[in-house]
Structure formats: C-alpha cells, structure tokens
Write an enzyme that holds these catalytic residues in place. Sequence first.
Site, PDB file in Angstrom:
ATOM      1  CE  LYS A  80     -10.754   3.581 -19.674  1.00  0.00           C
ATOM      2  NZ  LYS A  80     -10.978   4.974 -19.401  1.00  0.00           N
ATOM      3  NE  ARG A  84      -2.777   0.566   3.405  1.00  0.00           N
ATOM      4  CZ  ARG A  84      -2.086   1.080   4.430  1.00  0.00           C
ATOM      5  NH1 ARG A  84      -1.577   2.296   4.352  1.00  0.00           N
ATOM      6  NH2 ARG A  84      -1.918   0.370   5.533  1.00  0.00           N
ATOM      7  CG  ASP A  91      -7.445  12.182 -18.319  1.00  0.00           C
ATOM      8  OD1 ASP A  91      -6.805  11.449 -19.096  1.00  0.00           O
ATOM      9  OD2 ASP A  91      -8.441  11.791 -17.679  1.00  0.00           O
ATOM     10  CE1 TYR A 136     -14.596   7.676 -18.206  1.00  0.00           C
ATOM     11  CE2 TYR A 136     -14.064   8.282 -15.941  1.00  0.00           C
ATOM     12  CZ  TYR A 136     -14.487   7.350 -16.869  1.00  0.00           C
ATOM     13  OH  TYR A 136     -14.794   6.088 -16.450  1.00  0.00           O
TER      14      TYR A 136
END
Length: 388
Positions: free
Chosen positions: A202, A51, A177, A105
């Site tokens: 993606k 983590r 982005d 988005y």
Amino acid sequence: MTKESFDGISTRAIHGTLQISPDHSPVTTPIYQSSAFVHPVGSSEEVMYTRHGNNPNQVTLGAKLAALEGAEHAIFLASGMGATALAHLAVLRPGDHLLASSWIYGGTLRLFTQEFGKLGIDVSFVAPDSQRNWRRRVRKTTRAIFVETPTDPTMRVVDLEPLATFSRERGIALIVDSTFATPVNFRPLEHGADVVIHSATKYLNGHSDIIGGFVAGSEAIVEEVRLLMQVWGQAPDPHATWLAERGLKTLAVRMERHNANGLAFATWAAQHPAVLKVHYPGLPDHQDHEIAARTLDGYGGMVGLTLAGGAAAADAALRELKLAIHAPSLGGVETLVSEPRFTSHVDMSSEERADLGMPDGYIRVSLGIEDVADIIADFEDAFAALQP
Ligand SMILES: *Cc1c(COP(=O)(O)O)cnc(C)c1O
C-alpha cells in the site's frame, strides 16, 4: 553533527540511519538479483541465500524500515499477509489465546478464523473501542492482542496507550497493523506496541506495482520472524525489495499530499447532498476525531462515503468516475475506489456490514496524489449523474 543526528522522518525514509558513502560507491542500493551467494569453503558461517532474509537488498531495506518505526529491527517479507502470519507465529504457541480486534482486514480475519485453530491457537474477537471489552475477554492463556488502526474501511482510530498499559501489566504482546497510517502518520512502538505489521503493498511502496510487507519490533521477535520465513518461505524477491526501497524514499512527501487530499476531499464530500455520511478521522464530527488529533501526525488519504442513494447510487457513481480507478487496493499514487460489499466484506450479510458502519451504498476512496481539484471534479460529475 553526528550521523545519528540526521533523524527527520523524510531523511530516515531516504537514508535510514545515515551511512557515509565511500568514494565511487553507488548512490543507490544495487539490485542483488541472486538467489545464492558464494560461500567460503570450509566455513560454518550462516549461508547467504535469498530465502534466508540476508540478501543485501533485504538487509538494507530492513534497516531503513526499523529506523522509520523507531524499532530495534525490521524485516521485509513477500506480502502483508506473510508479515501478519509470521509475526503471530513468532509470539503464539499451541494452547495460546489470541485476542483480536473485530475491525480488521478481511484476509487477516480469514487467517485467524480458518488457520489458527488448526495450529491449536484459540482466537476471540472484541470491538476495540472500549477498554471493558478487552478486560472482559482476556484469558490466562492470552499471549497476544492484535489491533489494526486506523481501520478498514470505516477509518476508526484505536487509542493504543490504554491497551498497551493493559497488555504490559499482563505480559501480553501487543501487535498492531499500521498499514493505513504508515510511519509518517503514526508509529505504534512510540505508543507502547511491541510489534508492528505493515502491508508495504500500500502506501509504503506507493506505486501499486509490488506485493510486500514488513514486521518491526525487538531484535528477538524480528529474528524469530526471519527464522520462520526460512522454513515457511515468505521471502521477498530482490527486485521487489529494491522497488520497495525506491518507493519508500518518497513516502514522506507522498503522505503529505495523501493527507492534504484526504482532508480536502472529505471536507468537500461532507457538504454534498448525495453523501449521507463521511468517514474520515480528520473531520471534527468523526467519532474518533479526538483520539486521531491527539495521536496521529496526519489523518491519511482514506475516506469512506455512505451515499444517500444506497447501493444503486454507489454502482451508478462508480460507473461514471473517469479519473478514479475501480480497484480493490489502496495507498497508491492513483486514486482508487472500491465497494467493500463486493471486496473485503463480501462474505458478510448487508446487516452485518451495516453493524460495522458500512451499509449498502458505502464506497471507500483511496485518495491518490493527483491534483485534488481534478479528483473532486471527477466525483462532482459522477454524483451529478445520480437520480435526485
Ligand atoms: C492489504 C492489507 C493487508 C494485506 O497485505 P498484502 O500485502 O495484500 O498481503 C493487511 N492489512 C491491511 C490493513 C491491508 O490493507
């Protein structure tokens, strides 16, 4: 030759910054499928824990992503949304203002409108295609500007350089982005951006089999993201991280095919009577073609089509397609199609969507890397079945 001189984009996608491999070392990064690592007794060294972002799979992939974007540092996270959220939280504080492009988005839009207010961060939106819009809406408290380019789903391309000059003059962080472009087609840091965000789900991974994201920028910003990840918890699993590193190795050759298929498909669609309008920045009549030609190294594999027959034609065509898969993601090796009115833009009215350039009858095609003749034949058949 020094190690640093091997710096082509395909080479960087495979090797990052070249390391000389010792004898008997593995050619590929092993999977460190471990949550924790043995800590030396009596040591105050940083604890190694997955983590915390210091699992070797995370560290190795982060270095490769930084090399690709031309960034000081990069960090891989559990999703593109995780990357978006933490990149902003690294820069913004309560009382700050975020000035965001309105062409973004759907998930990012919900993050900004539903969550940031609760944290005392004010957000306003502007259409990013005019410098005047940014100048008019900037405030003394504006600490960050966010844009996505090319945009989903209408493939608009934003000219970053004037925006970067504007942000720099005011000491505002420019966050971009760049999911649709990938570092093969566009590297925002070279055009003045401060922070780059990607959904690695993606093109970066490219095989539609993991969720992931990354943030690239200065060492200070990326370290802040890593500290935030330790407490907010968007850490990626080692296996997903390893898969992303594996996918990344073929990014440059995949993008070459995505770019070629995108252009061939858009060119074919532009002369088809069932298609009213094609949205692809590689076509000379696209409104942002000049910006795209000047700033991008490839036009990408995303194509938007407005069908002449409207919503009924879109639904009918999608039912006829046999090769193209109806699914809401993008950037995989397989061709995917979606209708934004049922997916990313389902919360808007028909009129609002039409204002953004996607009237009913709009379909978004993510060209895979299949033979483009097969993809075109599939759409040719599907369009032939439509009522004239
Ligand atoms: C998919 C996507 C995201 C969100 O990424 P996830 O990996 O699904 O969390 C963010 N921005 C863009 C442009 C996207 O396409």
